[in-house]
Design a protein around this motif. Structure first.
Motif, short mmCIF file in Angstrom:
data_model
loop_
_atom_site.label_atom_id
_atom_site.label_comp_id
_atom_site.label_asym_id
_atom_site.label_seq_id
_atom_site.Cartn_x
_atom_site.Cartn_y
_atom_site.Cartn_z
N THR A 104 0.85 -1.19 0.00
CA THR A 104 0.00 0.00 0.00
C THR A 104 0.88 1.24 0.00
OG1 THR A 104 -1.74 -1.15 1.23
CG2 THR A 104 -1.81 1.25 1.22
N ALA A 105 0.56 2.20 -0.86
CA ALA A 105 1.37 3.40 -1.00
C ALA A 105 0.53 4.65 -0.84
CB ALA A 105 2.04 3.42 -2.37
N LEU A 106 1.11 5.66 -0.20
CA LEU A 106 0.52 7.00 -0.11
C LEU A 106 1.39 7.94 -0.92
CD1 LEU A 106 -1.21 9.33 1.01
CD2 LEU A 106 0.21 9.27 3.08
N VAL A 107 0.78 8.59 -1.90
CA VAL A 107 1.50 9.58 -2.71
C VAL A 107 0.87 10.94 -2.46
CG1 VAL A 107 2.19 10.28 -5.03
CG2 VAL A 107 1.96 7.84 -4.49
N THR A 108 1.59 11.82 -1.78
CA THR A 108 1.04 13.16 -1.55
C THR A 108 1.19 13.98 -2.83
OG1 THR A 108 3.10 14.14 -0.70
CG2 THR A 108 1.66 13.04 0.89
N GLY A 109 0.22 14.85 -3.07
CA GLY A 109 0.24 15.60 -4.31
C GLY A 109 0.15 14.70 -5.52
N GLY A 110 -0.64 13.63 -5.40
CA GLY A 110 -0.70 12.62 -6.44
C GLY A 110 -1.69 12.88 -7.55
N SER A 111 -2.34 14.05 -7.52
CA SER A 111 -3.39 14.31 -8.49
C SER A 111 -2.90 14.96 -9.78
CB SER A 111 -4.47 15.20 -7.87
OG SER A 111 -3.94 16.49 -7.56
N ARG A 112 -1.63 15.38 -9.81
CA ARG A 112 -1.15 16.10 -10.99
C ARG A 112 0.37 15.98 -11.10
NH1 ARG A 112 -1.80 22.45 -9.27
NH2 ARG A 112 -0.72 22.71 -11.26
N GLY A 113 0.87 16.31 -12.28
CA GLY A 113 2.31 16.40 -12.49
C GLY A 113 3.08 15.14 -12.15
N ILE A 114 4.20 15.33 -11.46
CA ILE A 114 5.07 14.22 -11.08
C ILE A 114 4.33 13.25 -10.18
CG2 ILE A 114 7.13 13.62 -9.76
CD1 ILE A 114 8.41 16.20 -10.80
N GLY A 115 3.55 13.76 -9.24
CA GLY A 115 2.81 12.89 -8.33
C GLY A 115 1.84 11.98 -9.05
N ARG A 116 1.19 12.53 -10.05
CA ARG A 116 0.27 11.74 -10.89
C ARG A 116 1.02 10.59 -11.56
NH1 ARG A 116 -4.33 13.65 -14.31
NH2 ARG A 116 -4.50 12.32 -16.15
N GLY A 117 2.18 10.91 -12.14
CA GLY A 117 2.98 9.88 -12.78
C GLY A 117 3.41 8.79 -11.80
N ILE A 118 3.78 9.20 -10.59
CA ILE A 118 4.20 8.24 -9.57
C ILE A 118 3.04 7.34 -9.16
CG2 ILE A 118 5.00 8.02 -7.18
CD1 ILE A 118 6.62 10.63 -7.68
N ALA A 119 1.87 7.95 -8.92
CA ALA A 119 0.70 7.16 -8.52
C ALA A 119 0.37 6.11 -9.59
CB ALA A 119 -0.49 8.08 -8.28
N LEU A 120 0.38 6.51 -10.84
CA LEU A 120 0.09 5.58 -11.93
C LEU A 120 1.12 4.47 -12.00
CD1 LEU A 120 -0.88 8.19 -14.68
CD2 LEU A 120 -2.44 6.56 -13.62
N ARG A 121 2.38 4.82 -11.82
CA ARG A 121 3.47 3.82 -11.92
C ARG A 121 3.42 2.81 -10.78
NH1 ARG A 121 6.54 0.41 -12.81
NH2 ARG A 121 8.64 0.49 -13.65
N LEU A 122 3.20 3.28 -9.55
CA LEU A 122 3.15 2.35 -8.42
C LEU A 122 1.94 1.43 -8.53
CD1 LEU A 122 4.22 4.61 -5.40
CD2 LEU A 122 5.64 3.20 -6.90
N ALA A 123 0.82 1.99 -8.99
CA ALA A 123 -0.37 1.16 -9.18
C ALA A 123 -0.14 0.10 -10.25
CB ALA A 123 -1.56 2.03 -9.54
N SER A 124 0.60 0.44 -11.29
CA SER A 124 0.88 -0.52 -12.36
C SER A 124 1.71 -1.69 -11.87
CB SER A 124 1.58 0.16 -13.54
OG SER A 124 2.95 0.42 -13.24
N GLU A 125 2.43 -1.47 -10.75
CA GLU A 125 3.24 -2.53 -10.15
C GLU A 125 2.46 -3.33 -9.11
OE1 GLU A 125 6.08 -3.69 -10.88
OE2 GLU A 125 7.06 -2.17 -12.11
N GLY A 126 1.16 -3.00 -8.94
CA GLY A 126 0.32 -3.80 -8.06
C GLY A 126 -0.02 -3.17 -6.72
N ALA A 127 0.53 -1.99 -6.43
CA ALA A 127 0.25 -1.36 -5.14
C ALA A 127 -1.16 -0.77 -5.10
CB ALA A 127 1.27 -0.26 -4.85
N LEU A 128 -1.78 -0.82 -3.94
CA LEU A 128 -2.98 -0.04 -3.66
C LEU A 128 -2.49 1.37 -3.35
CD1 LEU A 128 -5.96 0.48 -2.86
CD2 LEU A 128 -5.38 -0.43 -0.59
#
Length: 254
Positions: free
Chosen positions: A8-32
């Motif tokens: 399980t991962a928490l990405v702050t500022g995950g709605s846009r920009g770099i954070g958005r990219g990080i959220a998408l990438r971690l989810a693609s690896e199976g993380a909630l």
């Protein structure tokens, strides 16, 4: 099996920009993924929808991180959602990405400007980690998003640069503190990234060419370039890397 399956991962500022990219990438690896947003619920919901359409799992949580009450609200929301979904409030990966910048020079910066940028970029990550000590699982990951400006002189945005220097120092000491729990702590230092945040000045061919020429690789960075570095540090492959400042500027100003 995906590298972050069951995490399980928490990405702050995950709605846009770099954070958005990080959220998408971690989810693609199976993380909630908990996609944090400050004010743009619609943007966070869009990220969640994208993740779910790709077969991943995510949810949005909102909190203004300009004061410690916002940190408390974020964690209360996270606790409730994780308990509902997983039966536990514990999580594995914290990406401190949320941050604000300033285009003001040193002469133009007011005390209020200075306090605001330090509150979001330094105070919030500090207290978020402090309040997550009993929430982060042993063997977890903390990844702080810093900036290449900590090794390159950009005096026209000095207060912002100072916050990222503080983030680097925080990373180093936190890695030592949490090492006995096998929690790795690292910082990723992006350069110029093609996001909506930078769109206001990357708005001419000349500006884009100048930005590209700063990199040894001859191009402007993409959010995915940073997200892939974060995914490495979050994965089992990054288990022996801690206390490091990973330059992800594409070799800017070498």
């Amino acid at each position: 099996m995906k590298r972050l399956e069951g995490k399980t991962a928490l990405v702050t500022g995950g709605s846009r920009g770099i954070g958005r990219g990080i959220a998408l990438r971690l989810a693609s690896e199976g993380a909630l993924v908990a996609v944090h947003y400050g004010s743009r619920r619609d943007a966070a919901d869009e990220v969640v929808q994208m993740i779910e359409e790709q077969g991943g799992r995510a949810f949005a949580i909102g909190a203004d991180l300009q004061d410690i009450q916002g940190v408390h609200r974020l964690l209360e929301s996270l606790d409730a959602e994780l308990t509902r979904r997983t039966g536990s409030r514990q999580y594995d990966i914290l990406v401190n990405n949320a941050g604000i910048g300033t285009s003001k020079t040193m002469e133009e910066t007011t005390e209020a400007d200075f306090d605001e940028v330090f509150a979001v970029n330094v105070k919030a990550p500090f207290f978020l980690v402090q309040q997550s000590m009993d929430r982060l699982r042993d063997g977890g990951r903390i990844i702080n998003i810093s900036s290449g400006v900590t090794r390159i002189a950009f005096p026209h945005i000095m207060s912002y640069n100072m916050t990222k220097g503080a983030v680097n120092t925080f990373t180093l000491h936190l890695a030592k503190l949490l090492g006995p729990r096998s929690i790795t702590v690292n910082a990723v230092l992006p350069g110029i990234i093609d996001t909506d945040v930078n769109a206001s000045w990357l708005n001419t061919p000349e500006a884009r060419q100048g930005a590209a020429e700063m990199s040894a690789l001859g191009r402007i960075g993409e959010a995915a370039d940073v997200a892939d570095a974060v995914a490495f540090l979050a994965s089992p492959d990054g288990r022996w890397v801690t206390g490091q400042m990973l330059d992800a500027t594409g070799g800017s100003h070498l």
